[in-house]
Design a protein around this motif. Structure first.
Motif, mmCIF file in Angstrom:
data_model
loop_
_atom_site.group_PDB
_atom_site.id
_atom_site.type_symbol
_atom_site.label_atom_id
_atom_site.label_comp_id
_atom_site.label_asym_id
_atom_site.label_seq_id
_atom_site.Cartn_x
_atom_site.Cartn_y
_atom_site.Cartn_z
ATOM 1 N N ASP A 187 -23.470 6.860 -17.997
ATOM 2 C CA ASP A 187 -23.423 8.314 -18.175
ATOM 3 C C ASP A 187 -24.474 8.843 -19.147
ATOM 4 O O ASP A 187 -25.176 9.810 -18.865
ATOM 5 C CB ASP A 187 -22.029 8.749 -18.627
ATOM 6 N N ILE A 188 -24.593 8.218 -20.315
ATOM 7 C CA ILE A 188 -25.536 8.669 -21.344
ATOM 8 C C ILE A 188 -26.392 7.485 -21.772
ATOM 9 O O ILE A 188 -25.871 6.390 -21.966
ATOM 10 C CB ILE A 188 -24.792 9.225 -22.578
ATOM 11 N N MET A 189 -27.669 7.700 -21.930
ATOM 12 C CA MET A 189 -28.548 6.620 -22.382
ATOM 13 C C MET A 189 -28.170 6.182 -23.799
ATOM 14 O O MET A 189 -27.763 6.999 -24.627
ATOM 15 C CB MET A 189 -30.006 7.068 -22.349
ATOM 16 N N GLY A 190 -28.331 4.891 -24.052
ATOM 17 C CA GLY A 190 -27.958 4.335 -25.346
ATOM 18 C C GLY A 190 -28.660 4.994 -26.517
ATOM 19 O O GLY A 190 -28.075 5.163 -27.588
ATOM 20 N N GLU A 191 -29.929 5.377 -26.335
ATOM 21 C CA GLU A 191 -30.661 6.023 -27.428
ATOM 22 C C GLU A 191 -29.977 7.330 -27.846
ATOM 23 O O GLU A 191 -29.875 7.638 -29.034
ATOM 24 C CB GLU A 191 -32.110 6.317 -27.014
ATOM 25 N N GLU A 192 -29.496 8.076 -26.848
ATOM 26 C CA GLU A 192 -28.813 9.336 -27.154
ATOM 27 C C GLU A 192 -27.470 9.083 -27.835
ATOM 28 O O GLU A 192 -27.090 9.795 -28.781
ATOM 29 C CB GLU A 192 -28.609 10.151 -25.880
ATOM 30 N N VAL A 193 -26.766 8.071 -27.351
ATOM 31 C CA VAL A 193 -25.491 7.702 -27.979
ATOM 32 C C VAL A 193 -25.717 7.342 -29.446
ATOM 33 O O VAL A 193 -24.973 7.767 -30.334
ATOM 34 C CB VAL A 193 -24.837 6.517 -27.242
ATOM 35 N N CYS A 194 -26.754 6.584 -29.701
ATOM 36 C CA CYS A 194 -27.105 6.170 -31.062
ATOM 37 C C CYS A 194 -27.345 7.392 -31.947
ATOM 38 O O CYS A 194 -26.842 7.483 -33.071
ATOM 39 C CB CYS A 194 -28.340 5.273 -31.021
ATOM 40 N N GLN A 195 -28.111 8.341 -31.447
ATOM 41 C CA GLN A 195 -28.427 9.542 -32.218
ATOM 42 C C GLN A 195 -27.191 10.370 -32.500
ATOM 43 O O GLN A 195 -26.998 10.857 -33.626
ATOM 44 C CB GLN A 195 -29.473 10.374 -31.478
ATOM 45 N N VAL A 196 -26.321 10.529 -31.492
ATOM 46 C CA VAL A 196 -25.103 11.330 -31.673
ATOM 47 C C VAL A 196 -24.183 10.688 -32.708
ATOM 48 O O VAL A 196 -23.642 11.372 -33.593
ATOM 49 C CB VAL A 196 -24.356 11.493 -30.325
ATOM 50 N N ILE A 197 -24.010 9.380 -32.625
ATOM 51 C CA ILE A 197 -23.150 8.682 -33.588
ATOM 52 C C ILE A 197 -23.697 8.806 -34.997
ATOM 53 O O ILE A 197 -22.957 9.089 -35.948
ATOM 54 C CB ILE A 197 -22.989 7.200 -33.191
ATOM 55 N N HIS A 198 -25.005 8.648 -35.162
ATOM 56 C CA HIS A 198 -25.599 8.714 -36.488
ATOM 57 C C HIS A 198 -25.586 10.108 -37.079
ATOM 58 O O HIS A 198 -25.717 10.278 -38.290
ATOM 59 C CB HIS A 198 -27.019 8.155 -36.468
ATOM 60 N N GLN A 199 -25.431 11.129 -36.243
ATOM 61 C CA GLN A 199 -25.286 12.487 -36.769
ATOM 62 C C GLN A 199 -23.937 12.673 -37.451
ATOM 63 O O GLN A 199 -23.786 13.532 -38.328
ATOM 64 C CB GLN A 199 -25.435 13.510 -35.634
ATOM 65 N N LYS A 200 -22.958 11.847 -37.064
ATOM 66 C CA LYS A 200 -21.605 11.994 -37.597
ATOM 67 C C LYS A 200 -21.205 10.859 -38.529
ATOM 68 O O LYS A 200 -20.485 11.071 -39.507
ATOM 69 C CB LYS A 200 -20.598 12.062 -36.436
ATOM 70 N N LYS A 201 -21.649 9.648 -38.217
ATOM 71 C CA LYS A 201 -21.220 8.470 -38.965
ATOM 72 C C LYS A 201 -22.416 7.581 -39.306
ATOM 73 O O LYS A 201 -23.344 7.453 -38.505
ATOM 74 C CB LYS A 201 -20.204 7.638 -38.156
ATOM 75 N N ASP A 202 -22.364 6.976 -40.465
ATOM 76 C CA ASP A 202 -23.415 6.036 -40.859
ATOM 77 C C ASP A 202 -22.948 4.621 -40.515
ATOM 78 O O ASP A 202 -22.468 3.882 -41.370
ATOM 79 C CB ASP A 202 -23.703 6.177 -42.353
ATOM 80 N N ILE A 203 -23.084 4.274 -39.227
ATOM 81 C CA ILE A 203 -22.614 2.974 -38.741
ATOM 82 C C ILE A 203 -23.821 2.171 -38.257
ATOM 83 O O ILE A 203 -24.605 2.674 -37.446
ATOM 84 C CB ILE A 203 -21.622 3.145 -37.576
ATOM 85 N N PRO A 204 -24.014 0.937 -38.724
ATOM 86 C CA PRO A 204 -25.129 0.125 -38.218
ATOM 87 C C PRO A 204 -24.971 -0.159 -36.724
ATOM 88 O O PRO A 204 -23.857 -0.390 -36.241
ATOM 89 C CB PRO A 204 -25.055 -1.162 -39.050
ATOM 90 N N ILE A 205 -26.086 -0.122 -36.012
ATOM 91 C CA ILE A 205 -26.083 -0.303 -34.554
ATOM 92 C C ILE A 205 -27.113 -1.359 -34.157
ATOM 93 O O ILE A 205 -28.252 -1.321 -34.610
ATOM 94 C CB ILE A 205 -26.390 1.028 -33.842
ATOM 95 N N ILE A 206 -26.680 -2.299 -33.318
ATOM 96 C CA ILE A 206 -27.581 -3.277 -32.715
ATOM 97 C C ILE A 206 -27.686 -2.966 -31.231
ATOM 98 O O ILE A 206 -26.671 -2.915 -30.531
ATOM 99 C CB ILE A 206 -27.082 -4.727 -32.923
#
Length: 228
Positions: free
Chosen positions: A60-79
């Motif tokens: 549904d959503i590209m991973g890069e966009e998911v990463c950006q949305v999450i980082h706008q709300k939470k400071d969670i490390p992503i691999i």
């Protein structure tokens, strides 16, 4: 007592999520799974993972966009997990805020090693010494020392685990279940309200006025959070 870290696995290939879950849980981690970007964003808020393994090619959503949305709300490390091998794709993934990048096919053991490396890096970046409330509380995590108005506090191991969990994530609300998973473990008596008892004792030790707590705050309908 070492905290169990929670890893959110985001991939639309069920076989991959099952393998990663098995290896991560064998290594002592808690896990949650999402098969698309929208659920990944939702679980990042509700499950409060310590790290996210995120596939770039989601339905549904590209991973890069998911990463950006999450980082706008939470400071969670992503691999990032991806079948893309071009250097430009790798750079794009890192530029969106990913902490590391793993190309498929991969060895699950390599993923575990990368997860541990990123979590160690995050932990090293956290301050080991804190002063809270104009020197009211002096906290040294490395020495397991907490002083209140320059007097040493004596916390039980469970009280200390809860205190460390909350203080190292200021402003982050934890449910009773999450506090049990991270801090109580063997001390858990089967009732999630036992968390309230530990919070009560902890407040009596660290708060200026335990009846009107200003540091360990109740979030009604959710749980507790630390307000520095």
């Amino acid at each position: 007592m070492k905290q169990s870290k929670k890893i959110l696995i985001v991939d639309d290939e069920k076989k991959i999520t099952e393998v990663l879950q098995a290896y991560l849980e064998k290594a002592g981690y808690l896990t949650a799974v999402a098969y698309d970007g929208r659920n990944a964003i939702k679980l990042a808020e509700t499950e409060l993972p310590d790290l996210i393994l995120l596939d770039l090619m989601l339905p549904d959503i590209m991973g890069e966009e998911v990463c950006q949305v999450i980082h706008q709300k939470k400071d969670i490390p992503i691999i990032m997990l991806t079948a893309k091998v071009d250097e430009s794709d790798m750079i794009a993934g890192l530029q969106c805020g990913a902490d590391d990048y793993i190309v498929k096919p991969f060895s699950p053991r390599n993923v575990i090693a990368r997860v541990e490396a990123v979590l160690r890096r995050v932990e090293r970046s956290q301050p080991e010494i804190l002063k809270i409330g104009t020197d009211y509380l002096d906290v040294n995590f490395q020495a397991h020392s907490i002083k209140k108005n320059n007097e040493e506090l004596h916390l039980t191991p469970t009280e200390y685990n809860i205190f460390e969990l909350l203080v190292k994530s200021p402003g982050r609300a934890f449910t009773r279940e999450q506090i049990i998973d991270f801090a109580l473990k063997d001390e858990f008596d089967g009732y999630d309200r036992s968390v309230d008892t530990y919070i009560k004792y902890l407040r009596q030790k660290i708060e200026p006025d335990p009846k009107s707590p200003q540091y360990i705050v109740t979030i009604y309908g959710v749980g507790y959070k630390f307000v520095p």
